[in-house]
Design a protein around this motif. Structure first.
Motif, short mmCIF file in Angstrom:
data_model
loop_
_atom_site.label_atom_id
_atom_site.label_comp_id
_atom_site.label_asym_id
_atom_site.label_seq_id
_atom_site.Cartn_x
_atom_site.Cartn_y
_atom_site.Cartn_z
N CYS A 1 0.80 -1.22 0.00
CA CYS A 1 0.00 0.00 0.00
C CYS A 1 0.83 1.27 0.00
N GLY A 2 2.14 1.17 0.01
CA GLY A 2 2.95 2.37 -0.09
C GLY A 2 3.30 3.03 1.22
N TYR A 3 3.55 2.20 2.25
CA TYR A 3 3.93 2.73 3.56
C TYR A 3 5.27 2.14 3.98
N THR A 4 6.03 2.92 4.71
CA THR A 4 7.32 2.47 5.23
C THR A 4 7.45 2.94 6.67
N VAL A 5 7.84 2.02 7.57
CA VAL A 5 8.09 2.37 8.98
C VAL A 5 9.52 1.97 9.29
N THR A 6 10.31 2.93 9.78
CA THR A 6 11.71 2.66 10.08
C THR A 6 12.17 3.59 11.18
N TYR A 7 13.34 3.33 11.70
CA TYR A 7 13.94 4.22 12.70
C TYR A 7 14.79 5.25 11.98
N SER A 8 14.53 6.52 12.24
CA SER A 8 15.31 7.57 11.57
C SER A 8 16.58 7.89 12.33
N ALA B 1 4.60 7.76 3.79
CA ALA B 1 3.47 7.36 2.94
C ALA B 1 3.64 7.95 1.56
N SER B 2 3.44 7.12 0.55
CA SER B 2 3.48 7.58 -0.83
C SER B 2 2.24 8.41 -1.15
N VAL B 3 2.36 9.31 -2.14
CA VAL B 3 1.25 10.20 -2.48
C VAL B 3 0.01 9.42 -2.89
N LEU B 4 0.19 8.26 -3.51
CA LEU B 4 -0.94 7.44 -3.93
C LEU B 4 -1.02 6.16 -3.12
N SER B 5 -0.75 6.24 -1.82
CA SER B 5 -0.88 5.08 -0.94
C SER B 5 -2.34 4.68 -0.83
N CYS B 6 -2.56 3.43 -0.39
CA CYS B 6 -3.90 2.84 -0.47
C CYS B 6 -5.00 3.70 0.14
N HIS B 7 -4.80 4.13 1.36
CA HIS B 7 -5.89 4.78 2.10
C HIS B 7 -5.73 6.29 2.17
N ASP C 1 -15.06 -6.18 -10.35
CA ASP C 1 -13.82 -6.85 -9.90
C ASP C 1 -12.95 -5.92 -9.07
N TRP C 2 -12.64 -4.75 -9.57
CA TRP C 2 -11.74 -3.84 -8.84
C TRP C 2 -12.40 -3.33 -7.57
N THR C 3 -13.69 -3.01 -7.65
CA THR C 3 -14.38 -2.48 -6.47
C THR C 3 -14.42 -3.50 -5.35
N LEU C 4 -14.64 -4.78 -5.70
CA LEU C 4 -14.69 -5.80 -4.66
C LEU C 4 -13.32 -6.03 -4.05
N THR C 5 -12.26 -5.90 -4.84
CA THR C 5 -10.91 -6.12 -4.32
C THR C 5 -10.49 -5.02 -3.38
N PHE C 6 -10.84 -3.79 -3.72
CA PHE C 6 -10.42 -2.65 -2.91
C PHE C 6 -11.66 -1.82 -2.59
N PRO C 7 -12.39 -2.12 -1.55
CA PRO C 7 -13.72 -1.54 -1.32
C PRO C 7 -13.71 -0.02 -1.24
N GLU C 8 -12.59 0.56 -0.87
CA GLU C 8 -12.58 2.02 -0.70
C GLU C 8 -12.73 2.73 -2.04
N TRP D 1 -3.78 -8.55 -6.66
CA TRP D 1 -3.84 -7.99 -5.29
C TRP D 1 -3.55 -9.08 -4.26
N SER D 2 -4.11 -10.27 -4.47
CA SER D 2 -3.86 -11.37 -3.55
C SER D 2 -2.40 -11.78 -3.55
N ALA D 3 -1.71 -11.55 -4.68
CA ALA D 3 -0.29 -11.88 -4.77
C ALA D 3 0.60 -10.81 -4.17
N GLY D 4 0.01 -9.72 -3.67
CA GLY D 4 0.80 -8.69 -2.98
C GLY D 4 1.05 -7.44 -3.76
N TYR D 5 0.54 -7.33 -4.99
CA TYR D 5 0.75 -6.13 -5.79
C TYR D 5 -0.26 -5.06 -5.39
N GLY D 6 0.16 -3.80 -5.51
CA GLY D 6 -0.71 -2.69 -5.18
C GLY D 6 -1.06 -1.88 -6.41
N PHE D 7 -2.31 -1.36 -6.44
CA PHE D 7 -2.79 -0.60 -7.59
C PHE D 7 -3.49 0.66 -7.10
#
Length: 822
Positions: A49-56, A65-71, A144-151, A179-185
């Protein structure tokens, strides 16, 4: 600012979370969509989904968070991200507090193709074009797309399927399968986005050789085409993406990061290239040429590659503690980013952003241990460090027992931190010289060595790595009190009484190089007693461990030599001796029946004398009892060459004990002895016998005066005065008690202790109680049993039977794990 702060950095939103604010708490991250639903952030969900958590750095957690992250919610080039943090002091996250942080950032203008190489995913975003209609494709169901990503709303355009181009085949996946294989759109009115975790199965690795070296740079790439529908048309865009996985080298304390330019397959179909922008920075902040120069960074834009050179330790990065094979060390970490924009005759403008966290190899760092002990204050003081601020002292191992820092004070150990201006710190350990764990050893003259031997255990935050530091320091003090001795003799024995010092607790007594243990003393009928403060030895003058220096009519000069030896090395530590003259009559017995018993002694000046070869005048008369230093003859006065003389009152018998060396007729040893017998002597003896009465014991009643005293040492010489109470002791430190019968002073009485117990308050009937003596014996349920000490006669102790002395180890009352206090 609170526990979180946000920052807009191009196509990345960064939120900084203070770990100091959430110290000693467990954290759980979630992303909140615009409907208010919180989606818990896992590693899989973050990379999809385009997120990264790390210690700075040491004290902050960084959320990106990426500009086009999932939520995220994008409207008119402004995107909004809301995160939720749950914080709890327990791992099960019960009673968690919830913290929300919402931030919005503007991003624009967009390039036709934008690439993002994050630490946990690759992302490509391309402008939607409208090519010719593609025929012959089977469309999936509308939802298909709406069911995969309800938002996602049911919009005019949505992604339908993605085709991966692999060397051996092309593989098409519908959106839900991808999406089930881990790819984000994601899609907007103008853009199509594909996000690929580095763990995806369709990734291809290939090597780019830039400088014709043996080893090139490995890239992770996915060649793909994304199909989407727009009304009655099926449209396709090229969503190929590639990111460098390595390209980092280290030379001469410098980090060299190389990124290839115009790489396949990103440049497939293009024949002309032109650099538009090359910028770099740290922590997503761009640096100007002047700023880079001040930090001694170097940015090189060559024909085929972009190279950054960073001095290890330069501003912008930070050191963090690390452990390798149990050794303490450090790594330098810097979070670089590079933005490369170029134009080609296929895509037009491409923007490529690469985020690269670089960590240098482990470098061992020696830990300094400084001894700042204050001997005048009798305090050992050791500084350990320096350490980086991510290190924390958690445990100490004292005498093979591991204790937490907070509990170490019960063992006499005080620990505290010293912080320095550069952010580093050290730990100070203070221990009194008289703490039980401090080893004391006699050195020489009046010097004693005090040894601190403790192991410190550290933890590194936030990795929870651990390492230990053994601390072994020795300090010398002029406080040694050596043992002293006085010697004396009675009619038949030599005596040595040694007054103990403070260095000889483990020294062993030897007489004539013979270790005098209690068992050895009993075997030889010697007397040996040790009450902790005095060592008393008594040896008969006719024994194998005394020396005979000479004999004369005035007496036999006899000496006893005592050596105190180190209990470990057996090195000689202290020598004492006593020398006395004993009456020659002790060597001879003239019995009334004419039997003579004579004992000859070996003199120290005749080392080779064999006592078994001693003879009388008649050399056929040999000793009947032989030891190493004595020979005893028993014979009648009319034998063995004994001569006889008479006068009016006495009859005299004479003989000699002789020693001859082989081949020499002159004796090297001669002991002349004489027996006188009175002539016509009459002795009257009167005797009578009486029967002894039958012993009986009668009970008696009366008042007894008793005292209970607490002493400072096992010697029972120095007791605590009233002004010194209450007495403070460490756990398991010895307490020395003495109970004395004060009145009456009757030698026929003997004091016996029946029961003794301890209470938490001065009242003897209060609860709780703990028995120390039960029916005159130690409490067998106690881990550290009471020890009785023998009381011997002395100038101060006229009636030893009136005293009882015992030793108890310090303890405290607890209820469960709670310490009870008065």
């Amino acid at each position: 600012t609170g526990p979180m702060s946000s920052e807009c950095l191009g196509n990345i939103l960064r939120i900084i979370v203070s770990t100091e604010y959430f110290k000693d708490q467990y954290l759980s991250f979630s992303v909140v969509d615009k409907s208010g639903i919180a989606w818990e952030l896992t590693e899989t969900m973050a990379s999809q989904c385009g997120y990264t958590v790390t210690y700075s750095n040491w004290s902050n957690i960084e959320f990106r968070a990426s500009v086009l992250s999932c939520h995220s919610h994008l409207e008119k080039d402004v995107f909004v991200v809301t995160i939720q943090i749950k914080a709890s002091h327990t791992h099960d996250m019960k009673n968690a507090t919830i913290h929300l942080k919402s931030a919005s950032c503007y991003y624009g203008p967009w390039s036709p193709r934008e690439l993002l190489c994050e630490s946990n995913y690759m992302e490509v975003s391309v402008r939607r074009e409208v090519p010719q209609t593609i025929k012959g494709l089977t469309q999936d169901e509308l939802d298909d797309w709406t069911l995969t990503f309800p938002e996602t709303k049911r919009e005019e355009a949505s992604i339908w399927q993605i085709v991966f181009h692999q060397p051996e085949e092309k593989k098409a996946l519908l959106v839900r399968d991808a999406w089930s294989a881990g790819y984000g759109f994601n899609t907007t009115d103008t853009r199509v986005l594909l996000r690929i975790p580095y763990t995806a199965t369709q990734i291809q690795l290939f090597e780019v050789d830039i400088f014709l070296k043996d080893q090139g740079i490995i890239l992770s790439a996915v060649r793909s085409s994304t199909f989407y529908r727009q009304r009655w048309m099926i449209l396709m865009v090229d969503t190929t993406v590639a990111c460098p996985l390595d390209g980092v080298n280290y030379t001469d304390k410098t980090i060299i990061w190389t990124v290839p330019k115009y790489i396949q397959p990103l440049s497939t179909g293009a024949t002309s290239f032109k650099d538009v922008l090359v910028e770099a920075g740290v922590d997503l902040h761009r640096l100007s040429a002047k700023e880079m120069a001040s930090r001694k960074y170097v940015l090189l834009n060559n024909l085929n590659a972009i190279t950054m050179e960073i001095p290890i330790g330069a501003e912008g990065g930070y050191y963090k503690t690390s452990v390798s094979s149990g050794h303490h060390g450090a790594k330098y970490t810097i979070n670089l980013f590079l933005e490369h924009q170029w134009e080609d005759n296929k895509w037009g403008l491409t923007k490529n952003t690469i985020i690269k966290e670089i960590e240098t190899p482990f470098e061992q760092v020696e830990i300094t241990i400084t001894n700042n002990s204050n001997m005048s204050a009798r305090l050992m003081n050791v500084t350990v460090g320096t350490f980086l601020s991510d290190v924390e002292l958690v445990d100490l191992t004292i005498d093979k027992e591991t204790v937490a820092v907070a509990q170490a004070v019960q063992y006499g150990y005080l620990t505290y931190q010293v912080r320095y201006a550069n952010g580093s710190k050290a730990y100070v350990i203070q221990v009194p010289l008289d703490a039980p764990s401090i080893k004391k050893e006699y050195m020489r003259a009046d010097m004693r060595a005090y040894t601190l031997n403790v192991t410190l255990a550290f933890i590194i935050h936030p990795t929870n790595e651990t390492f230990t530091v053994p601390v072994l320091t020795v300090s010398t003090v002029k406080d040694a009190v050596l043992p002293s001795a006085r010697g004396f003799c009675d009619e038949r024995n030599l005596h040595l009484v040694v007054t103990r010092g403070n260095v000889d607790q483990n020294w062993l007594p030897f007489i004539s190089d013979y270790h005098l243990t209690p068992e050895a003393a009993q075997k030889h009928s010697y007397s040996l007693s040790d009450n902790g403060t005095h060592l008393a030895i008594s040896v008969p003058f006719l024994s194998s461990h005394v020396n005979y220096e000479d004999f004369h009519t005035s007496g036999i000069k006899t000496s006893l030599h005592l050596t105190l030896k180190d209990g470990v090395t057996l090195a000689n530590r202290r020598d004492f001796s006593v020398s006395c003259r004993f009456s020659p009559s002790e060597l001879i017995q003239c019995l009334p029946n004419g039997t003579v018993v004579i004992t000859a002694v070996k003199l120290v000046g005749i080392a080779d004398l064999d006592t078994s070869l001693l003879v009388l005048r008649d050399r056929r008369c040999k000793p009947q009892l032989v030891t190493e230093k004595t020979a005893t003859f028993k014979f009648n006065v009319n034998t063995c060459g004994t001569s006889r003389k008479f006068n009016s009152t006495t009859m005299t018998y004479e003989n000699d004990v002789l020693y001859f060396r082989l081949g020499n007729g002159t004796p090297v040893y001669q002991l002349k002895f004489v027996c006188w017998y009175a002539i016509k002597q009459t002795v009257d003896v009167q005797y009578e016998s009486k029967k002894n009465p039958v012993p009986s014991v009668k009970p008696g009643f009366g008042s007894l005066a008793l005292s209970l005293k607490l002493f400072k040492e096992k010697s029972y010489l120095d007791r605590y005065q009233d002004s010194e109470y209450p007495v403070v002791k460490y756990l398991r430190e010895a307490l020395y008690f003495q109970v004395e019968l004060i009145q009456p002073k009757d030698a026929r009485l003997e004091l016996n202790l029946d029961n003794c117990w301890a209470t938490k308050s001065p009242s003897q009937d209060s609860l709780p109680q703990w028995p120390i003596l039960t029916n005159g014996c130690e409490n067998r349920e106690d881990s550290y049993r009471t020890v009785f000490h023998k009381v011997n006669y002395s100038l101060k102790v006229k009636f030893p039977q009136h005293l009882k002395r015992f030793e108890v180890r310090m303890f405290t009352f607890v209820q469960g794990t709670t310490l009870l206090q008065e």
